[in-house]
Design an enzyme around this catalytic site. Structure first.
Site, PDB file in Angstrom:
ATOM      1  N   ARG A  83      48.001  43.861  36.501  1.00 42.25           N
ATOM      2  CA  ARG A  83      46.345  43.214  36.382  1.00 42.25           C
ATOM      3  C   ARG A  83      45.276  44.170  36.721  1.00 42.25           C
ATOM      4  O   ARG A  83      43.934  44.079  36.482  1.00 42.25           O
ATOM      5  CB  ARG A  83      45.436  41.999  35.778  1.00 42.25           C
ATOM      6  CG  ARG A  83      45.902  41.144  34.234  1.00 42.25           C
ATOM      7  CD  ARG A  83      46.096  39.643  34.408  1.00 42.25           C
ATOM      8  NE  ARG A  83      46.641  39.067  33.449  1.00 42.25           N
ATOM      9  CZ  ARG A  83      46.116  39.200  31.912  1.00 42.25           C
ATOM     10  NH1 ARG A  83      45.407  40.030  31.471  1.00 42.25           N
ATOM     11  NH2 ARG A  83      46.877  38.667  31.091  1.00 42.25           N
ATOM     12  N   CYS A 124      24.140  27.169  26.706  1.00 38.57           N
ATOM     13  CA  CYS A 124      26.020  26.958  26.359  1.00 38.57           C
ATOM     14  C   CYS A 124      26.182  25.111  25.513  1.00 38.57           C
ATOM     15  O   CYS A 124      25.858  23.726  26.974  1.00 38.57           O
ATOM     16  CB  CYS A 124      26.790  27.482  27.389  1.00 38.57           C
ATOM     17  SG  CYS A 124      28.699  27.159  27.078  1.00 38.57           S
ATOM     18  N   ILE A 153      34.949  46.817  25.415  1.00 43.09           N
ATOM     19  CA  ILE A 153      35.235  47.504  26.697  1.00 43.09           C
ATOM     20  C   ILE A 153      36.779  48.291  26.566  1.00 43.09           C
ATOM     21  O   ILE A 153      36.952  47.887  25.319  1.00 43.09           O
ATOM     22  CB  ILE A 153      35.223  46.463  27.731  1.00 43.09           C
ATOM     23  CG1 ILE A 153      33.691  46.253  27.378  1.00 43.09           C
ATOM     24  CG2 ILE A 153      34.841  47.715  28.979  1.00 43.09           C
ATOM     25  CD1 ILE A 153      33.304  44.798  29.563  1.00 43.09           C
ATOM     26  N   CYS A 158      35.079  26.861  25.983  1.00 39.41           N
ATOM     27  CA  CYS A 158      34.024  28.019  25.367  1.00 39.41           C
ATOM     28  C   CYS A 158      34.383  27.564  23.641  1.00 39.41           C
ATOM     29  O   CYS A 158      35.622  27.638  23.804  1.00 39.41           O
ATOM     30  CB  CYS A 158      34.107  29.162  25.709  1.00 39.41           C
ATOM     31  SG  CYS A 158      33.535  30.385  24.661  1.00 39.41           S
ATOM     32  N   ASP A 160      41.441  46.029  25.438  1.00 41.47           N
ATOM     33  CA  ASP A 160      41.776  43.749  25.453  1.00 41.47           C
ATOM     34  C   ASP A 160      42.696  43.914  25.338  1.00 41.47           C
ATOM     35  O   ASP A 160      43.011  42.755  24.974  1.00 41.47           O
ATOM     36  CB  ASP A 160      40.922  43.941  24.583  1.00 41.47           C
ATOM     37  CG  ASP A 160      40.305  42.339  24.069  1.00 41.47           C
ATOM     38  OD1 ASP A 160      41.176  41.795  24.931  1.00 41.47           O
ATOM     39  OD2 ASP A 160      40.009  41.618  23.031  1.00 41.47           O
TER      40      ASP A 160
END
Length: 308
Positions: free
Chosen positions: A61, A196, A167, A212, A132
């Site tokens: 990563r 949020c 992206i 989330c 992704d």
């Protein structure tokens, strides 16, 4: 034949534009030193929840040279998905990125064509395309390549077009001219943090992924916790709240990618239509859609949760 770094770089950027990408930035491939402690801390706090794949390939990563042998450059690309029309207001909401066909396939095809163009014009260039679905820190590379800054919401933001874009990267073994990072323009704004409903943005620039709405409605494979009842604001797949309230998204412009256009039926669906949807209708309306990830059963259970 093209024969130097400047020309290679200009060629790649012009090809990216031809293929419909919003922008293209390039960074030198190497270890992401600043990101290492951030990623480690994020994982140690279990902010990935059940997304255990985030714990895999820690080194990869952070270092693209472990993904592509002799990698020299990371070519970061943005593809706009902001829609010209949004859903019926009396509807369960799905994230705008999921209106059209699954972006993984749409972008992968464009990246393959870009790599083919590079190889045809420049010669023996080896590389891999990433959308992704592999251990690549997309936002970090895009920010390093000058395509925007990572905002308080954790999204990549740009002054000209906001944040409604995908992206992607090409990691290649070719030396190019490198772009520089841009400055942060969030200032004192806390719109995303304040808006949020599940308080997933635990501090500026720090998102607890396991709180989330997108995590609960897409990633979580078990029942949504009872304490989240009444907090989802009718989001049935994903969530755009932090993007919708971001002042920079005033500058979002509709995309021009036909494959991201929604099935007209999706835009007109009411809550009643969602509640009564059959597997057959789901398969037709959401053919090749990102909603397939949650499956018909997942969407149905999300809607039941919103109704309880």
């Amino acid at each position: 034949m093209i024969n130097n770094k400047f020309k290679y770089t200009q060629f790649i950027k012009s090809e990216a534009k031809r293929l419909g990408f919003l922008s293209c930035g390039i960074s030198k491939a190497g270890f992401l030193e600043q990101e290492a402690p951030r990623l480690e801390s994020w994982l140690n706090q279990n902010y990935n929840g059940q997304m255990t794949y985030m714990e895999n390939h820690f080194d990869k990563r952070l270092d693209p040279t472990l993904l592509v042998v002799d990698a020299k450059s990371v070519v970061s690309l943005l593809l706009n998905y902001y829609p010209s029309e949004t859903q019926n207001p009396d509807s369960y909401k799905i994230s705008k990125y999921a209106y059209g066909q699954d972006y993984h396939f749409v972008i992968k095809d464009k990246l393959k064509e870009l790599l083919f163009s590079i190889q045809s014009a420049i010669g023996d260039v080896t590389g891999r395309a990433f959308v992704d679905s592999a251990p690549v820190l997309d936002r970090a590379w895009a920010a390093k390549s000058g395509l925007g800054w990572i905002g308080k919401s954790g999204n990549l933001l740009t002054q000209k077009v906001g944040s409604f874009y995908f992206i992607a990267e090409l990691i290649i073994d070719l030396d190019l001219e490198y772009d520089t990072a841009v400055t942060d323009h969030c200032g004192t704004c806390t719109a995303c943090i304040d808006a949020c409903p599940t308080e997933a943005i635990v501090a500026p620039y720090v998102v607890n992924g396991s709180k989330c709405i997108s995590y609960f409605t897409i990633e979580l494979k078990e029942n949504i916790p009872v304490e989240m009842k009444g907090k989802f604001e009718d989001w049935a797949f994903g969530c755009d709240i932090c993007q919708d309230v971001c002042p920079w998204n005033r500058f979002s412009k509709p995309h021009n990618e036909p494959l991201f256009n929604p099935n007209p039926e999706l835009l007109s669906m009411s809550k009643k239509d969602w509640e009564e949807i059959t597997q057959e209708t789901f398969n037709i309306v959401f053919k090749n859609s990102p909603l397939k990830r949650a499956k018909f059963s997942g969407i149905k259970s999300n809607i039941i949760f919103l109704n309880d």
